[in-house]
Enzyme design. Sequence first.
Site, PDB file in Angstrom:
ATOM      1  CD  GLN A  16    -130.448 -71.966  -2.792  1.00 27.63           C
ATOM      2  OE1 GLN A  16    -130.651 -70.763  -2.207  1.00 27.63           O
ATOM      3  NE2 GLN A  16    -129.270 -72.132  -3.449  1.00 27.63           N
ATOM      4  CG  ASN A  17    -132.455 -71.801  -9.620  1.00 28.72           C
ATOM      5  OD1 ASN A  17    -131.970 -71.126  -8.867  1.00 28.72           O
ATOM      6  ND2 ASN A  17    -131.635 -72.485 -10.518  1.00 28.72           N
TER       7      ASN A  17
ATOM      8  CG  HIS B 271    -136.525 -71.920  -1.930  1.00 28.94           C
ATOM      9  ND1 HIS B 271    -135.392 -71.125  -2.309  1.00 28.94           N
ATOM     10  CD2 HIS B 271    -136.457 -72.315  -0.953  1.00 28.94           C
ATOM     11  CE1 HIS B 271    -134.605 -71.366  -1.125  1.00 28.94           C
ATOM     12  NE2 HIS B 271    -135.060 -72.147  -0.155  1.00 28.94           N
TER      13      HIS B 271
ATOM     14  CB  CYS C  94    -160.345 -70.276  -5.530  1.00 35.07           C
ATOM     15  SG  CYS C  94    -160.971 -72.002  -5.768  1.00 35.07           S
TER      16      CYS C  94
ATOM     17  CB  CYS D  69    -163.579 -71.469  -2.296  1.00 35.61           C
ATOM     18  SG  CYS D  69    -161.672 -70.930  -2.077  1.00 35.61           S
TER      19      CYS D  69
ATOM     20  N   GLY E 221    -124.041 -71.568  -8.847  1.00 37.89           N
ATOM     21  CA  GLY E 221    -124.533 -70.421  -9.228  1.00 37.89           C
ATOM     22  C   GLY E 221    -125.327 -70.139  -7.945  1.00 37.89           C
ATOM     23  CB  THR E 222    -126.402 -70.855  -4.780  1.00 39.40           C
ATOM     24  OG1 THR E 222    -127.092 -70.324  -3.929  1.00 39.40           O
ATOM     25  CG2 THR E 222    -125.320 -71.670  -4.193  1.00 39.40           C
TER      26      THR E 222
ATOM     27  CD  GLU F  53    -119.873 -61.928  -8.321  1.00 44.30           C
ATOM     28  OE1 GLU F  53    -120.179 -60.893  -9.114  1.00 44.30           O
ATOM     29  OE2 GLU F  53    -120.484 -61.819  -7.244  1.00 44.30           O
TER      30      GLU F  53
END
Length: 254
Positions: free
Chosen positions: A102-103, A120, A149, A152, A189-190, A217
């Site tokens: 997810q990092n 992600h 950009c 454009c 770690g998530t 945790e």
Amino acid sequence: MSLTFSDRLISRLTNAQSVVAFTGAGVSAESGVPTFRGSDGIWKKFKPEELANFEAFMKNPELVWEWYSARKKIIANIEPNRGHHTLVRMEQMFPRFAVITQNIDNLHRRAGSTNVFELHGNIERNYCTKCGTPYTNEEVLTQAGVPRCLKCNGLIRPDVVWFGEMLPEDEWEQSVRAAESADVFLSIGTSAIVYPAASIPLMAKHQGAYLVEINPEPTPLTDQADEFLMGASGAILPELYARLVAERQLQQLP
Ligand code: BV8
Ligand code: ZN
């Protein structure tokens, strides 16, 4: 004092053909990347819906860019840690090994992992919101203010998935395939709160994978885990790897 691991975990890993590591901000914490929900969490200062979504970007691109530029600079000046490096070695140890992350910090690839699925996006990539032209950080960070950009004049955004946005189809499908064929699934770690990413460990468990969580945790996933290894990934992963190497020597395995 070296950690002890259950015989069941060591035997499941020693006989595994396919292993998956599913990672979140915690695996990068020891490198100095602030987590989202930890005590120094970036969400403490900003609310995700305020910054990490398209409406907020179109409403106040300066504020969103200021935030992503700060994170780009933090990430550019740090290095992968022992947790990342151990996952690189595990990629050589198992017949099939994948990192689903997810990092957006690109640290798995910078450490040398090759089979990486970024659910992600990646903060080192950017693109034009109007014509899709890709831009590197070098190209955008040299521009003052909100980068535009060159083709454009459209607003350029970081190539990350914002809340309310779909995940990249290819990365998602490859992640589901890897999860559903895993013998052992490591959730590292998530906080396992953000969906649909957080449904991936459950898919693996559902397909019979041995689900192991590594976190200082407990999380909403802990009840589903077959084993919970309480601690920092930068401490636990190298010890687990060393234990597996010793086990292979013991069993004269390649
Ligand atoms: C979508 C990129 C729909 C950007 C990110 C209600 C219920 C369920 C879902 C929803 C809901 N309401 C809204 C939703 C959907 C929403 C969601 O899940 N919201 C949550 C908050 C409830 N999801 C979405 O919007 C997704 N898109 O649903 O689209 C759709 C459908 C059809 C058509 C169109 C659209 C998109 C979500 C992706 C958002 N982008 N990041 C950026 O980074 O700027 S999410 C971002 O936050 C990260 O990528 C990650 O996913 C998440 C943070 O979680 P973690 O990485 O786990 O970090 P955290 O700090 O929380 O935890 C760290 C853990 O590590 C802790 O447990 C800690 O104890 C541990 N730790 C600390 N140190 C260590 C450690 N562990 C080991 N070692 C250590 N040393
Ligand atoms: Zn453009």
